[in-house]
Design a protein around this motif. Structure first.
Motif, PDB file in Angstrom:
ATOM      1  N   GLY A   1       0.800  -1.220   0.000  1.00 25.70           N
ATOM      2  CA  GLY A   1       0.000   0.000   0.000  1.00 25.70           C
ATOM      3  C   GLY A   1       0.833   1.270   0.000  1.00 25.70           C
ATOM      4  O   GLY A   1       0.356   2.329  -0.419  1.00 25.70           O
ATOM      5  N   THR A   2       2.075   1.175   0.467  1.00 21.75           N
ATOM      6  CA  THR A   2       2.935   2.359   0.534  1.00 21.75           C
ATOM      7  C   THR A   2       3.870   2.460  -0.659  1.00 21.75           C
ATOM      8  O   THR A   2       4.051   3.543  -1.226  1.00 21.75           O
ATOM      9  CB  THR A   2       3.771   2.343   1.829  1.00 21.75           C
ATOM     10  N   LEU A   3       4.486   1.368  -1.056  1.00 18.70           N
ATOM     11  CA  LEU A   3       5.539   1.426  -2.066  1.00 18.70           C
ATOM     12  C   LEU A   3       5.033   1.297  -3.495  1.00 18.70           C
ATOM     13  O   LEU A   3       5.757   1.654  -4.440  1.00 18.70           O
ATOM     14  CB  LEU A   3       6.597   0.354  -1.792  1.00 18.70           C
ATOM     15  N   VAL A   4       3.820   0.775  -3.682  1.00 20.79           N
ATOM     16  CA  VAL A   4       3.233   0.727  -5.030  1.00 20.79           C
ATOM     17  C   VAL A   4       2.380   1.970  -5.222  1.00 20.79           C
ATOM     18  O   VAL A   4       1.399   2.170  -4.497  1.00 20.79           O
ATOM     19  CB  VAL A   4       2.379  -0.538  -5.223  1.00 20.79           C
ATOM     20  N   PRO A   5       2.717   2.842  -6.165  1.00 18.76           N
ATOM     21  CA  PRO A   5       1.894   4.036  -6.393  1.00 18.76           C
ATOM     22  C   PRO A   5       0.467   3.657  -6.771  1.00 18.76           C
ATOM     23  O   PRO A   5       0.218   2.553  -7.265  1.00 18.76           O
ATOM     24  CB  PRO A   5       2.604   4.732  -7.558  1.00 18.76           C
ATOM     25  N   ARG A   6      -0.435   4.548  -6.540  1.00 20.17           N
ATOM     26  CA  ARG A   6      -1.853   4.243  -6.823  1.00 20.17           C
ATOM     27  C   ARG A   6      -2.089   3.991  -8.306  1.00 20.17           C
ATOM     28  O   ARG A   6      -3.027   3.290  -8.670  1.00 20.17           O
ATOM     29  CB  ARG A   6      -2.738   5.373  -6.302  1.00 20.17           C
ATOM     30  N   GLU A   7      -1.221   4.542  -9.151  1.00 18.28           N
ATOM     31  CA  GLU A   7      -1.342   4.281 -10.592  1.00 18.28           C
ATOM     32  C   GLU A   7      -0.457   3.120 -11.032  1.00 18.28           C
ATOM     33  O   GLU A   7      -0.393   2.809 -12.229  1.00 18.28           O
ATOM     34  CB  GLU A   7      -0.974   5.542 -11.382  1.00 18.28           C
TER      35      GLU A   7
ATOM     36  N   ALA B   1      10.071   8.350  -2.031  1.00 15.32           N
ATOM     37  CA  ALA B   1       9.123   8.579  -3.130  1.00 15.32           C
ATOM     38  C   ALA B   1       7.698   8.166  -2.776  1.00 15.32           C
ATOM     39  O   ALA B   1       6.774   8.423  -3.556  1.00 15.32           O
ATOM     40  CB  ALA B   1       9.583   7.820  -4.370  1.00 15.32           C
ATOM     41  N   ALA B   2       7.511   7.531  -1.620  1.00 19.26           N
ATOM     42  CA  ALA B   2       6.222   6.917  -1.304  1.00 19.26           C
ATOM     43  C   ALA B   2       5.294   7.816  -0.492  1.00 19.26           C
ATOM     44  O   ALA B   2       4.210   7.374  -0.088  1.00 19.26           O
ATOM     45  CB  ALA B   2       6.460   5.617  -0.529  1.00 19.26           C
ATOM     46  N   GLN B   3       5.673   9.050  -0.257  1.00 22.45           N
ATOM     47  CA  GLN B   3       4.817   9.939   0.538  1.00 22.45           C
ATOM     48  C   GLN B   3       3.443  10.083  -0.100  1.00 22.45           C
ATOM     49  O   GLN B   3       3.314  10.270  -1.297  1.00 22.45           O
ATOM     50  CB  GLN B   3       5.474  11.311   0.672  1.00 22.45           C
ATOM     51  N   ARG B   4       2.422   9.928   0.737  1.00 20.08           N
ATOM     52  CA  ARG B   4       1.000  10.052   0.353  1.00 20.08           C
ATOM     53  C   ARG B   4       0.511   8.932  -0.551  1.00 20.08           C
ATOM     54  O   ARG B   4      -0.574   9.014  -1.109  1.00 20.08           O
ATOM     55  CB  ARG B   4       0.720  11.429  -0.281  1.00 20.08           C
ATOM     56  N   ASN B   5       1.286   7.868  -0.726  1.00 17.70           N
ATOM     57  CA  ASN B   5       0.795   6.707  -1.481  1.00 17.70           C
ATOM     58  C   ASN B   5      -0.225   5.908  -0.683  1.00 17.70           C
ATOM     59  O   ASN B   5      -1.158   5.336  -1.257  1.00 17.70           O
ATOM     60  CB  ASN B   5       1.952   5.751  -1.819  1.00 17.70           C
ATOM     61  N   CYS B   6      -0.024   5.822   0.629  1.00 18.36           N
ATOM     62  CA  CYS B   6      -0.711   4.800   1.412  1.00 18.36           C
ATOM     63  C   CYS B   6      -2.196   5.101   1.597  1.00 18.36           C
ATOM     64  O   CYS B   6      -2.612   6.250   1.741  1.00 18.36           O
ATOM     65  CB  CYS B   6      -0.036   4.626   2.775  1.00 18.36           C
ATOM     66  N   HIS B   7      -2.973   4.032   1.624  1.00 19.05           N
ATOM     67  CA  HIS B   7      -4.418   4.061   1.816  1.00 19.05           C
ATOM     68  C   HIS B   7      -4.796   4.139   3.281  1.00 19.05           C
ATOM     69  O   HIS B   7      -5.963   4.321   3.616  1.00 19.05           O
ATOM     70  CB  HIS B   7      -5.004   2.759   1.259  1.00 19.05           C
ATOM     71  N   SER B   8      -3.830   3.934   4.190  1.00 21.89           N
ATOM     72  CA  SER B   8      -4.123   3.708   5.602  1.00 21.89           C
ATOM     73  C   SER B   8      -3.207   4.566   6.466  1.00 21.89           C
ATOM     74  O   SER B   8      -2.014   4.702   6.178  1.00 21.89           O
ATOM     75  CB  SER B   8      -3.904   2.225   5.940  1.00 21.89           C
ATOM     76  N   LEU B   9      -3.758   5.100   7.558  1.00 21.17           N
ATOM     77  CA  LEU B   9      -2.935   5.833   8.509  1.00 21.17           C
ATOM     78  C   LEU B   9      -1.999   4.891   9.263  1.00 21.17           C
ATOM     79  O   LEU B   9      -0.788   5.108   9.310  1.00 21.17           O
ATOM     80  CB  LEU B   9      -3.834   6.580   9.505  1.00 21.17           C
ATOM     81  N   SER B  10      -2.536   3.816   9.821  1.00 19.96           N
ATOM     82  CA  SER B  10      -1.729   2.945  10.678  1.00 19.96           C
ATOM     83  C   SER B  10      -0.721   2.129   9.885  1.00 19.96           C
ATOM     84  O   SER B  10       0.283   1.683  10.443  1.00 19.96           O
ATOM     85  CB  SER B  10      -2.634   2.009  11.497  1.00 19.96           C
TER      86      SER B  10
END
Length: 400
Positions: free
Chosen positions: A90-96, A229-238
């Motif tokens: 969820g963090t290292l794979v960009p949403r696209e 490079a992964a800032q704001r990628n993640c779907h989850s806070l925790s």
């Protein structure tokens, strides 16, 4: 495979505490008394002493990959191994981005399920229960789909026990300009993951596997450039790996309540791991455990699911006997009464069970496991441990 690659006398292990069975599973697993005792102290999660434990944990784990250039960092995350896999994806794979998932068992399929929940594009190579994905298959899939940005491979697929050929997969991935993520949940600490020999962007594992700690957290070892490079990628806070990393870098603290006792136990487990000879020493003991187990079980008539070349030193899957008197629930109970907890199978097509080779024990215990299995069959009235002929025929057809 031959017995005796390790001097048994030199690796004698104390039995579990009174009343405890040996956990012959891929984790949680049997731990040393010193690891258990390390959990008897309370720690302040914001205190300098605990921050020092966290720093030591990260430093020691990076040493296991021989990160000479300082290109990687280690980010521990609260939760189960699956939570940490989700944090990595969820963090290292960009949403696209788009992930090619290499599956040959339950854990590759679970990764694909995680990606569905995350809404990340993905595709799947599913090899079934008997075989690993190979480099040429990965190369063909990447050539056919330029949208794929990442490949995920399971280092050791514990539903079958396959040790996947990560090196050839990595070579195929980077020859085509893509990125590799490794789920090394059940391999890290016993199977080499040296970044000077094996290229990947990130690797995920857990406290309660080959390091022989207890459950409660996992960790992602990732290139700093990927974390940045992964800032704001993640779907989850925790589960935001980037945010956890930034906070740890700034304060030395976990963002939210850490599993303090589990971290203390893991530090002790890392000391024991180092004293055993690190990755090479731990892996050699596990391989010897496997050799003794497989030789003994085959002599008793059991048959392994996998062909010889794919047997891992982590866990071995055996076909259930075809004898009508055999019942796995009854077999499990009889083995438990003799002091051994084994694992049911996770295969899609045939009945099986699994015996783990990892944990705080040596070949003496594996010989006792074989003896217990033989006695249990006798108590059940099972005349032969052999699987049905059509099962072996199907395996032969698939691996030919």
């Amino acid at each position: 495979m031959s017995d005796g690659t390790i001097d048994d006398a030199a690796t004698a292990f104390a039995p579990p505490m009174l009343g405890e069975p040996y956990l012959l599973t891929p984790g949680p697993l049997t731990t040393a008394a010193a690891v258990k005792q390390a959990m008897l102290r309370d720690w302040g999660s914001w205190d300098g002493d605990f921050r020092a434990l966290t720093a030591e944990l990260r430093r020691r784990l990076l040493a296991l990959i021989d990160d000479r250039d300082g290109a990687f960092d280690c980010v521990p995350m609260q939760g189960s191994g699956t939570a940490c896999v989700e944090a990595m994806l969820g963090t290292l794979v960009p949403r696209e981005g788009k992930v090619l998932v290499l599956a040959n068992g339950a854990y590759g399929l679970r990764a694909a399920q995680i990606l569905r929940y995350l809404g990340r594009a993905h595709t799947l190579i599913d090899k079934g229960d008997y075989l690993p994905p190979r480099g040429e298959e990965v190369a063909a899939a990447l050539d056919a789909d330029p949208a794929i940005t990442h490949v995920l491979v399971i280092h050791c697929e514990t539903s079958s026990g396959i040790l996947n050929p990560v090196q050839e997969i990595s070579e195929a991935v980077y020859a085509r300009g893509r990125k590799l993520l490794v789920d090394s949940m059940s391999a890290f600490g016993a199977v080499p993951a040296d970044v000077n020999a094996l290229r990947y962007e990130a690797l995920v594992s857990s406290a309660n596997k080959c390091i022989e700690g207890v459950p409660g957290f996992g960790f992602v070892i990732a290139r700093k450039s990927e974390l940045e490079a992964a800032q704001r990628n993640c779907h989850s806070l925790s589960l935001d790996l980037h945010d956890q990393w930034k906070v740890m870098e700034k304060t030395g603290q976990w963002r939210f309540t850490p599993p303090t006792h589990v971290v203390a136990a893991f530090i002790e487990a890392l000391h024991l791991h180092e004293a055993e000879g690190g990755v090479a020493g731990r892996g050699a003991r596990y391989a010897n455990n496997r050799n003794v187990l497989v030789a003994g079980m085959r002599a008793a008539g059991f048959e392994t699911l996998l062909a010889e070349r794919w047997l891992s030193p982590i866990i071995v899957t055996f076909f259930c006997p075809a004898d009508p008197n055999f019942s796995f629930p009854r077999f499990y109970d009889l083995m438990k009464a003799k002091g051994f907890l084994i694992y049911p199978g996770k295969l899609t097509a045939v009945e099986s069970f699994r015996v783990g080779c990892i944990g705080h024990f040596d070949a003496h215990v594996m010989r006792a496991v074989v003896e217990a299995a033989c006695r249990s069959l006798e108590e059940m009235g099972v005349a032969s441990a052999a699987p049905a002929p059509h099962v072996l025929g199907e395996r032969a057809r698939l691996v030919a």
